[in-house]
Structure formats: C-alpha cells, structure tokens
Scaffold this motif. Structure first.
Motif, PDB file in Angstrom:
ATOM      1  N   PHE A  24      -8.963  -2.829 -11.189  1.00  0.00           N
ATOM      2  CA  PHE A  24      -9.674  -2.546  -9.950  1.00  0.00           C
ATOM      3  C   PHE A  24      -9.788  -1.032  -9.749  1.00  0.00           C
ATOM      4  O   PHE A  24      -8.869  -0.288 -10.070  1.00  0.00           O
ATOM      5  CB  PHE A  24      -8.918  -3.115  -8.745  1.00  0.00           C
ATOM      6  N   VAL A  25     -10.913  -0.600  -9.178  1.00  0.00           N
ATOM      7  CA  VAL A  25     -11.076   0.807  -8.796  1.00  0.00           C
ATOM      8  C   VAL A  25     -11.230   0.874  -7.280  1.00  0.00           C
ATOM      9  O   VAL A  25     -12.070   0.163  -6.701  1.00  0.00           O
ATOM     10  CB  VAL A  25     -12.316   1.426  -9.474  1.00  0.00           C
ATOM     11  N   ASP A  26     -10.429   1.714  -6.664  1.00  0.00           N
ATOM     12  CA  ASP A  26     -10.501   1.924  -5.219  1.00  0.00           C
ATOM     13  C   ASP A  26     -11.742   2.763  -4.907  1.00  0.00           C
ATOM     14  O   ASP A  26     -11.826   3.919  -5.306  1.00  0.00           O
ATOM     15  CB  ASP A  26      -9.231   2.653  -4.756  1.00  0.00           C
TER      16      ASP A  26
ATOM     17  N   ARG B  76     -15.614  -5.587  -0.322  1.00  0.00           N
ATOM     18  CA  ARG B  76     -14.473  -5.831   0.570  1.00  0.00           C
ATOM     19  C   ARG B  76     -13.567  -6.904  -0.017  1.00  0.00           C
ATOM     20  O   ARG B  76     -12.337  -6.782   0.031  1.00  0.00           O
ATOM     21  CB  ARG B  76     -14.999  -6.276   1.952  1.00  0.00           C
ATOM     22  N   PHE B  77     -14.168  -7.938  -0.580  1.00  0.00           N
ATOM     23  CA  PHE B  77     -13.386  -9.008  -1.218  1.00  0.00           C
ATOM     24  C   PHE B  77     -12.524  -8.438  -2.346  1.00  0.00           C
ATOM     25  O   PHE B  77     -11.322  -8.721  -2.436  1.00  0.00           O
ATOM     26  CB  PHE B  77     -14.345 -10.074  -1.753  1.00  0.00           C
ATOM     27  N   ARG B  78     -13.113  -7.625  -3.198  1.00  0.00           N
ATOM     28  CA  ARG B  78     -12.344  -7.023  -4.294  1.00  0.00           C
ATOM     29  C   ARG B  78     -11.286  -6.083  -3.728  1.00  0.00           C
ATOM     30  O   ARG B  78     -10.179  -5.965  -4.282  1.00  0.00           O
ATOM     31  CB  ARG B  78     -13.273  -6.293  -5.262  1.00  0.00           C
TER      32      ARG B  78
ATOM     33  N   GLN C 185      -9.701  -6.424  -0.916  1.00  0.00           N
ATOM     34  CA  GLN C 185      -8.591  -7.250  -0.436  1.00  0.00           C
ATOM     35  C   GLN C 185      -7.756  -7.788  -1.587  1.00  0.00           C
ATOM     36  O   GLN C 185      -6.542  -7.974  -1.458  1.00  0.00           O
ATOM     37  CB  GLN C 185      -9.141  -8.402   0.410  1.00  0.00           C
ATOM     38  N   GLN C 186      -8.398  -8.031  -2.717  1.00  0.00           N
ATOM     39  CA  GLN C 186      -7.632  -8.541  -3.858  1.00  0.00           C
ATOM     40  C   GLN C 186      -6.634  -7.524  -4.408  1.00  0.00           C
ATOM     41  O   GLN C 186      -5.683  -7.898  -5.087  1.00  0.00           O
ATOM     42  CB  GLN C 186      -8.581  -8.972  -4.986  1.00  0.00           C
ATOM     43  N   CYS C 187      -6.883  -6.242  -4.152  1.00  0.00           N
ATOM     44  CA  CYS C 187      -5.977  -5.230  -4.729  1.00  0.00           C
ATOM     45  C   CYS C 187      -5.392  -4.310  -3.665  1.00  0.00           C
ATOM     46  O   CYS C 187      -4.816  -3.270  -4.001  1.00  0.00           O
ATOM     47  CB  CYS C 187      -6.702  -4.419  -5.803  1.00  0.00           C
TER      48      CYS C 187
ATOM     49  N   VAL D 165      -6.769  -2.515  -1.015  1.00  0.00           N
ATOM     50  CA  VAL D 165      -7.427  -1.320  -0.483  1.00  0.00           C
ATOM     51  C   VAL D 165      -8.631  -1.755   0.363  1.00  0.00           C
ATOM     52  O   VAL D 165      -8.927  -2.946   0.484  1.00  0.00           O
ATOM     53  CB  VAL D 165      -7.897  -0.361  -1.612  1.00  0.00           C
TER      54      VAL D 165
END
Lengths: 234, 234, 234, 234, 234, 234
Positions: free
Chosen positions: B163-165, B204-206, B208-210, B212
């Motif tokens: 994942f990238v913030d 936003r979904f991604r 929440q998965q990581c 941030v």
C-alpha cells in the motif's frame, strides 16, 4: 523498533529468519527470540528432561550470537494447542511483555502441528493482548501488531512476497544454527538431513529469487488493523 | 529514481496510481506518465479525431498537475494487441527512452481487453528492451526493470500486497482526474458512473485497509530478475 | 431477456449449457446459439467442406430442438484467434446484432486453444461492442453485458459457483446433443469417447453437487461493469 | 424463510450484513440476529459486567431497528473456541431453536480468533444439529442449512461472489450500527476508527462493484448438502 | 516411449529438465530436445547471425551429451508468438514429426514472453496436430499427448506436484548446461548470474523438497484428454 | 507396502477410496481400513448403541470384502476433535501399530467437522508418532509417512492431481459400500440420497477425467519430509 519472533521449537527461528533477526539487531532494533516448546521430545538418546536442558542452553547461545533477548514459553513438543486457554494466556503475556512493533512467526500451513498451532496462537493472542479486560496481571499492549509469516520448512506451498537480504548476516545465521548441536545430530541420524546445508540451500535459493547472495522470504499477514504503508522488514 | 507508468487510456493512471505518482514527484523522482491509446473511441458526441485531440490535452494537463513527463503511444482504443509486432516495438522504445528503475502498469486480469493487452506488452517488452540485438534504433536498456501492477478497476479479483499512503497527494490526484473533463461526462452519461467519487471511495477503502486516510494498492510482479529486497514504492 | 451463448464448435454449447438454454426458452427468453467455427476440421472421413456442411445442419437442428435462434461466425476449426482484427469485428457484430442481456461462453482455461480464444474474444468484444466510435456498420450495444462462463470440458480446474437445475430439460439436452451425429461418431472413433454418456455423467455429478437430478454449473465473470445483484441464470 | 445470522460480537452483524438482514425482514422473512459473546471485554473504561450489560442493550436496540429477533450465546470475548464441547452444544441448540432455512456467519479467514472460531462452530454445529442422536434436549433440525459467509472486516482476502443491493435499507443499517454507542467510542479511542464511516465506505465500494448505490458481498459455503440452484439472498 | 521437450531458447531445457531428459534416455526412451528460437539475440558481442550459429552448435552438443535428438524451430528471440499462424504450423509439424507419448514444456506463467508463448503454442498445437483436416503435408498425430510443465526460472509462482530424482544424471545435466558457453558468459556479464550454480541450487532445493540429492519439479497439464492414471515421468 | 486408510465414519473410505484400497490388496499390499467413530449417531430409528453395533458389523464386512484389516478408533460421531489429547494419543497409536508406508485420509476442507478434524489428527499425529519421547507404550514409527488426501464428498472444492484406475475393482467397491445397509437406508430417508449411485457417478466422472472407466482422485500432502519421487498410488 521492538521485534518479537516466535518459533515452535528451538532452532526454527534460526533456520527460517535468523539472518533477518541479526539484521534487525545490526540496525539497532530490539529483538526477542522465543521458542514455544522446551524441545523436550527432540532426541533419540536423551531423556526428555536432559534434552530440554541441552536445547535450552543451545537456544540461549544462538540468541546471544544474534544479540537477541531469549525467551521460552515452556510448552512440550507435540503439545502446542491453540485451543488451550493456558497456552493462550502464556502467549498473551509474551506479547504484553515484549510489547512488539513487529511479530514474526510460522506460516499457517507448515509441515507439522506445532508450527501451525503456534502460528494460530500468535495470531489470536497478539490481538487479545490488546484487550484491557482480558486480565492476566500484565498491562495490555496498546496496538494490534503487524505479523510477518516466515517460510514453511523447505518452502512447500510458500511464495514469499517480501525478501530480506541476509548476505551480511549469513555467517551469523550459520553460527546460530550450529549452536543447536544436539538437533544437528538428531536430524542427521533420524532423517538423514544436514539442516545447515539445507538452510544454506534455501537461503541461496531465496537470494537468487531476489538478486542477492542470500535472502529470507516472508509474507505479511494482511488482515484488518495489521496493514501498513511502510516496509517493516530490514 | 526514474518511474515509468503505463496505462491503457488517458485517465487510467489518474484513477489507479495518480496519488503514488504525485508522491514520487514530491520525493524528487522523475515520472513518465504514458497512456497507450489516444482515447479516440471514448465519446458519444465527438468524432474520433476530435475526442483524441481533446483527451490528449486533458492528459497533458493531468501530467502537468502531477509534475510528470507526458507520453502517448498513439494506439487506437480497443486495438491494443500484445501480439502485434509494431506495438511491441513501440513499447520497447518507450522503455528504452524512459530507462526506468521502476515500472507501474495494469494488472493482467482487468476488466477489458486494452488493459490486459498493455499489461502484457509492458511485461514482455520491458524484457526485450534489454536485448542489444533487438534493434530498434535506440540503445538497449541495461536492466530488467521491476514492475508493480496497479489495482484492477473497482478492485475485482485484486488483493494489494503493498500500500502507498496518498493522503498528502489526494488533492492532486482529484485534480488530475478532474482534468479529464470529457471522460467524466462520457462515463456519467454512458454508464452513470461518477469516476471521481468512485476513485475517492476506492482510495478511502484502501486507506482503511492499511490504516491511513487514502491509499493505493499494488502487487509486485514476482518473476526472475525483477525481484528486490527493498521497498521501491514511496 | 435476450441470451447470447457462444461456443467454439458445433456441439460445445449442447454439452456445456444446453439444458440451461432450453430453460431460458421455456421461461420465455430469447436465446441465440452461436458456434464460432464451421466445424470444418472435425472429421476423419469427410473433406473439410463436406463436414462443415453436415455439422452446420446438425447445429441448426439442435438449435431448433432447443427453440433457439441459430448463428455461426464462420471461422475455421483450430484458427480462432483473439488477436485477429477480423475475428474481433465479427464478434463485435454478433453482439451488436444479438443485443444480449446475458452472455454465456467458455471458461478461459479450457482444454484447447479454440475454446480459450473464443472466450477471450467474447470478453473483449462484448466490451468493444459498446463503443460508438468502434464503427462496424452496426449500431453499438448500449451496455456491457454480464458474462457467465460455462464449465470446462470434463470439469478440469473448474468449480461452479452457481448451478442451474436442468432436470426438466435434460431430455431436450440429450436430443440436442444427439443431433450432432457426425461428432458422436468421430469422437467415438478418434478418442473412444461417448459424449452423450459423458455429458450425462457430468450433468448428474453437478446435479448431485446441488441437490437436484441434473444440473449445469457456471461462474460469473466478476469484473467492473458486469456485476449484478440479481440472479440472471434460470 | 427463516434466516439465522451469527456474528462473533455485538455490532459485527450490523457492520457486515445489517442491510441484507433488513431486506430479509422487509420482504417478510423471519430473522434471528445472534452474537456469540456478551461483548464483555470491549471497553477501556467499564468493568466487564458493566460493558456486557451496556452492549446487550445496544444489540437489542439494533435488532429491534432491523425488525429481527435478538439472541446471544453468552460466551466471553476472546474465548470463542470451536473445540469446546459446551460451546458446540450451545450453537447446536441455537440452530435447533432457530430452525433456519439460511445461515449467515463470518468468513473462515477473518482478522481475529473469535470471528474464525464462531465461523467454524456454525459450520460444524449446523451439521450436527441435524443428527437425532446428538441429544441436547431439543428436537433435531431436519436439514443441513445453506450458509453464506459475510465479508471479512475491511475485505482483506475476500472476494464476494454474490452481492445484495442494500440501497433501500442503508439508513436502517446506519441506525443499527449507531445503536452500538459504546463501541463507536471505544474503537474511536482505541484504534482511531470511525466504524460508521468505515462501514459506509465498504458498502459504497461493494455497491460500485455491482452497479448499485450500496451493497453487501457474500460467498456461499459450497459443500455437500448445502448447494442450491436458487438465489437465497434478497 | 517418445518424449518431446520444447524450450524457448537454447539452454532452457538444460536448466529446467536436463536431468529428467537424461533419465529418460538412460531408461531407453527416445527424447527430442527442441528449442524454439535460434538464440539469435542472446549476445552483447556477436552479430545476430554469429550468435545463432554459435548457439546452434552448443545446443547440438548438449543434446548429444544427453543422448537426445536435436531440433530447432528457427524462430527469432523475442518473437515467439502464439497468435502467429506460421509458428503454429511449425509446432504442429514438430509434434507430427516427433509423435510423442509425452511432452515437456515451459509453464504458462514464466518470466518472459518467449517462454509463455511457446508454452501456449505447444498446448494449442499438440491438440491441433491430431486433426486430420488441419493439413500441413505431414500425417496427423493420433493422440492428444499428455503435457508436463517444467519449473519457471528460479521457481517464482511455481509449486511442483511431481518430482524426478536426477541424482544419477546431475553430472550430465551440468555438462549439458556447460556446453552453452556463450550463454554462460553473456548472463554472467549481463545479469551477473552464474547459471550453472543457480541451476545447482534449484536442483538441490527441489531434491531437499522430496528427499533426494537432486531433483527437478513438474506439474501435469490437467485438462480433458491429457489425464492419465500412470506416472509418465521417470 | 503397508497402507493405512483413515476415514471419519464407517462408509467414508468405501465411498472415497474403496477401489484404490482393493487395488492395493490385489497387488499384494497390506491395507488397514480404520474409521474414527463408531457411527453411533447415524440413525433415525436405532439407539446410539444399537446403531454403533450394526455399523461396526457392516464396516467389518466391507473390510473383509476388500481384503483389508479392520480398525476403529471408537470415537463418537460429531465429537472428533483434533485439539483433544486423548484422541491424539489414539491416532498416534494407530500409526504406531499400523507402521504404514502410505496413509490415505480426508481432505482438510471437507463438508463436515468430523472429516476435517480426523484429517488434521492424522496429519499431526503421523508426525508425532515418529517422536521416541512421545511415550504411549508403543514403539515409535520410524518415518514421517507420505499422506494422500482423498476427495471431498461430491468433490466440492477438490481437484485431483493423481488418479487411480479402479475399473477392475469397481464391483468390489460397490459391494463394500452396499455392506453399509443401515447407512444406505438412513441417507435415503434423511437426505434422499442414494449413496451407491452417487458414488458411481463420481467414480465415472473421475474416470472420464483421466480416460478410464472408473477412477478415484487424490492429492498428495506436499510438506517437508513427506515428498517422494515415486508414484505410491496403484
């Protein structure tokens, strides 16, 4: 960063992530090496108590070679059981004592029960350790710690998604594994396996997969609250 | 580091990795944003030439907003074809011009042919670009570049492993996507889809998965000569 | 509802989804049964033209038994090629003529090239058919149609996620398959396979998996714009 | 139809399938919402008994908002254990009381032990509930009920194969989740998570995957005796 | 038994299945080693024609060391293309000439285009070779031959399901690979890879996975008409 | 060779591997057929003790028809529990008594708890049986025995990677299953399933998948120390 590595038996961490742990120490992190059992059934020639004492000493030496803190949950070989309340409390307390920022443990689908059970205990209990009302006499740990699963023994059914370059710590890794003299003998006699050579082959194979001399492979445990946007491995 | 991102159509990169590209630029890396087709079939109201001209302008503005270099392979929508020798040469030359240290492109199992074909072209041709005797008039690129696959549209069949913030570049990402005015209209009319809101939901979904605010997800292309022991993403 | 079923050769639809197509017809839907090739290489005894003529007649009879409309793309056996522009246009036009609400075709990982190529052609071209600027002389189809993949031959590598009860149309399915007299002979001679018995075994096996007498299994193509919240199968 | 939904803790069903349950009720079906634990360890500020009482009240209100019947197995947080005979009997009796035509529960690979254990308990015990000679004082349930697994928390490792349109019940779903006031606070404080916003993002994401405003995703448990040829979800 | 092994380039078979081929020969079977390309782009120092001539000689020597028949399809490096009709005919004729009882070729998901394309060509054309009406001037092959996929380069994404003990032919395998002198140099210079050591590591790794000194791993192509109830590998 | 087959209930082995066991016997190997439970909950009309006695007799007759040795672990239906220390010791002793060269048992993901638990018990305990210091009063078994998983009931989620031709033992397999008269009745009444016809359908389906009249499918348990380079199945 505080790193907690939990293997089933004395020597499992040395085989599967010793080079990575040594790199963590090299880079100034605190590492706890914990084996779940006393190794008390890993012998053809000693009594259970004798071999447990011998292996405890070997594991301690291996941890010292790495520069890691040493811990043992004191379970019996072949009796790790994720459904056991007492074992759960022991792992919760391990996490509450270590207060890790990162946990390394076995993959869920490894080659024997103890490996699979400790993997599940670590997964379950590193969550429960964060619940204040799960009272064990120790303060709760305030985060759900990211987990990295290390390779299965001989890589069956395992594809690393992250690699750690252990070329600079390979000599330490070999020394750590060689500290387990009793185990080298038993596996040589029992299964005709030279675990040092075997470990070197796997480390070289993983190194070739990612373009370095020696490497170790891992997969992150990708579940809610354990995700991250940074590389946590060295 | 030099980063080459290749999407099928104008707006694909903006939707799937715009925040990551903006972060690369922020951190001082060179980024080339290339779309394979001219977007020449993405309209209900314009002729093919008109819409291609409009979309070329939009993509250029989006790249400028990001701080990236702009490129287009000039293919036609619905005609990307990994078995086409001319298209292969075009992608080889794209790689030889960009000389990337990292490539980002579509996942192999995405929702339409053009996405899947450009993914395969980039995979194949980033290898062939390294062969001196594959002569195209441009000097060969001296390495087999690591590839990261970006998410499929709406994440079907896709599980990110990294994942990238993009919280700090989300505003830029929105602006980049909004630069594609013609496409916003067409997808609104044709499929009743608001692609900006859709992109925000996925980001936003991604996130929440990581853990941030906003994130983008990727999977590395794990094949021989493309492995690495470092995090290449921001 | 309008249903378009596309198989590689005459008899593929009969084997893999004949009972489902018959149920669609029973329930008042319009069904087009299309085979991509003329079946012109499926013989040991006839010339190519002879066998194509024979099989065209057989396929027409099978479609009539089902109550479906008959179509053929006119390709040659062993030459279906998803990278071929002319074949793409032919499949686009098939979709634009049929204007389906639901498409059924082969799974992507089936046992021979023609099956896999037509699967990809249908996936790609049912998208391209919706682009107004992809001009073929026929009006574009205004939606991206949901696709269901039918079983691979003998179910290798295939796990259905949806089942259709074909107990009430099993007799029709058998009759449809038996209409392919030439093929029954050839496969009997060439591969020692009785395809009617084989089809009955698979239909019974799938029936047992979902608690009915006979069934056919499918998996939806889960990609962007093809998802649904309703059951589209009978 | 009688629907039994079983979540690990108060609020899990609300997050993962509240909209679907409300639709079942809307369409005239009977729904039982059961949480396995009393929620007795979900607090930083209350005692175990206090928080259990609070959360029981919240869960009851949520069920009432949905129009569902309320049930609780009375287990302790962090102690759900599929290997525990007493818990097995409790779940068998839950099934024997509810006599469901459809069961909804957690996916087997979710983010914490309690979720995974209740999933396994429901799978195992919904079978055992059908055995007359497994005597618990309640009459056996005469069928092996189909099971649908709901999404993992934040969708890690989960790909829905069936979607339910919850656009019409989204407001109810939000109200149901907001009934869990204590939990909203705790997760806000403990993990900095706004679970209502998180739930909305996931519901919107799933909606976009299947072309509606809001949706929930499920996968059927495809094993012997649980298959079906009809859509059981709304 | 007649065995046909088809690799993309000179040296691929030597790396991935040389030990197995040598065992086939040892046990009295006929083996054809075919590389698809002339190796004409595998050099930094020679012209295309020069390197093709050199590599043809090397491959011939390797085949002789193994006791296998030598064949080459004459394609160009980086141009293997499963959609190319001429290449299809060439592979059909290869199969019709070799008339194999068993085929070994690359896995479909390997590290570069040529490997993946030849895998697909062999899969497709070994079927088409059995069609009498696909006329190429050579008699059709009367069976659909079982295929075994060999390992991907460095084992990425590959899990063998069958192992061959090559301890007795390892020396031959090394000699076969060392016959490719030009390639050893190029890969050393270009990628800093010692392919002999790399091959030895993988062979040892696979050996350790199945309890012998050296092994090679394979997966059968499990599709209709290619299944078997016997072990075909040595 | 000594073969140990372990099923959950009387009749499971007959359904899933009876033909293979009969072939082992035919070829001169020793076979032990063990069912874990007494079948004491498999009735609507008998008491638990009555049905257990009846089914014990049926299982014994089935084993005799096969030419296999008969064994029963004496567990209760619906109570197989891999976390139970006593059950673990029972399975360890079963392995230590049988001293198998090959073990056949259920797949890990089958349709009910007992099947999954016995699969895990056999996996775990066949390892522990090799530890001299795990004392049970019986001598340790000196090897970690290879395991083959048999099919799930009705093949859900299962793809065989090895097939056994049971055409020559199909009549014996049918007779073995028909020996379970009480079970035929119960499943007929309870689930409207004719398990003999069901078994015949699956055996024919698997036969068609591998080109023989009747077959059974298996997957090897590929973990460390259980790998092999030979075919162990008939």
């Amino acid at each position: 960063m505080r790193v907690l590595a939990v293997g089933a038996h004395p020597d499992d961490l040395e085989i599967l992530c010793g080079g990575t742990l040594a790199r963590f120490v090299q880079e100034g992190h605190d590492v706890v090496m914990c084996h779940a059992t006393r190794g008390n059934r890993g012998s053809f020639v000693h009594t259970s108590e004798e071999i447990a004492a011998i292996r405890g000493g070997e594991a301690l030496r291996a941890a010292e070679l790495c520069g890691a803190e040493y811990a043992c949950l004191g379970f019996s070989d072949a009796e790790i059981n994720a459904a056991d309340r007492d074992q759960q409390r022991a792992v919760i307390d391990l996490v509450r004592d270590a207060r890790p920022d990162l946990i390394i443990t076995h993959s869920p689908g490894d080659y024997m029960g103890d490996h699979n059970e400790i993997s599940r205990l670590v997964f379950d209990c590193s969550f429960y350790a964060a619940l204040p009302l799960y009272e064990t006499g120790k303060p709760y740990h305030s985060e759900i710690t990211p987990i990295y699963f290390m390779e299965t023994i001989m890589g069956h059914g395992f594809q690393p998604s992250e690699f750690v370059d252990i070329s600079s710590t390979m000599a330490t890794k070999v020394a750590m594994l060689e500290a387990h003299e009793s185990q080298l003998t038993w596996l040589k006699d029992h299964n005709d396996v030279d675990i040092v050579e075997q470990m070197q082959t796997v480390s070289r194979f993983r190194g070739q997969q990612c373009g370095v001399q020696y490497a170790e492979g891992f997969v992150p445990c990708l579940t809610h609250l354990r995700g991250t946007t940074r590389r946590l491995l060295p």
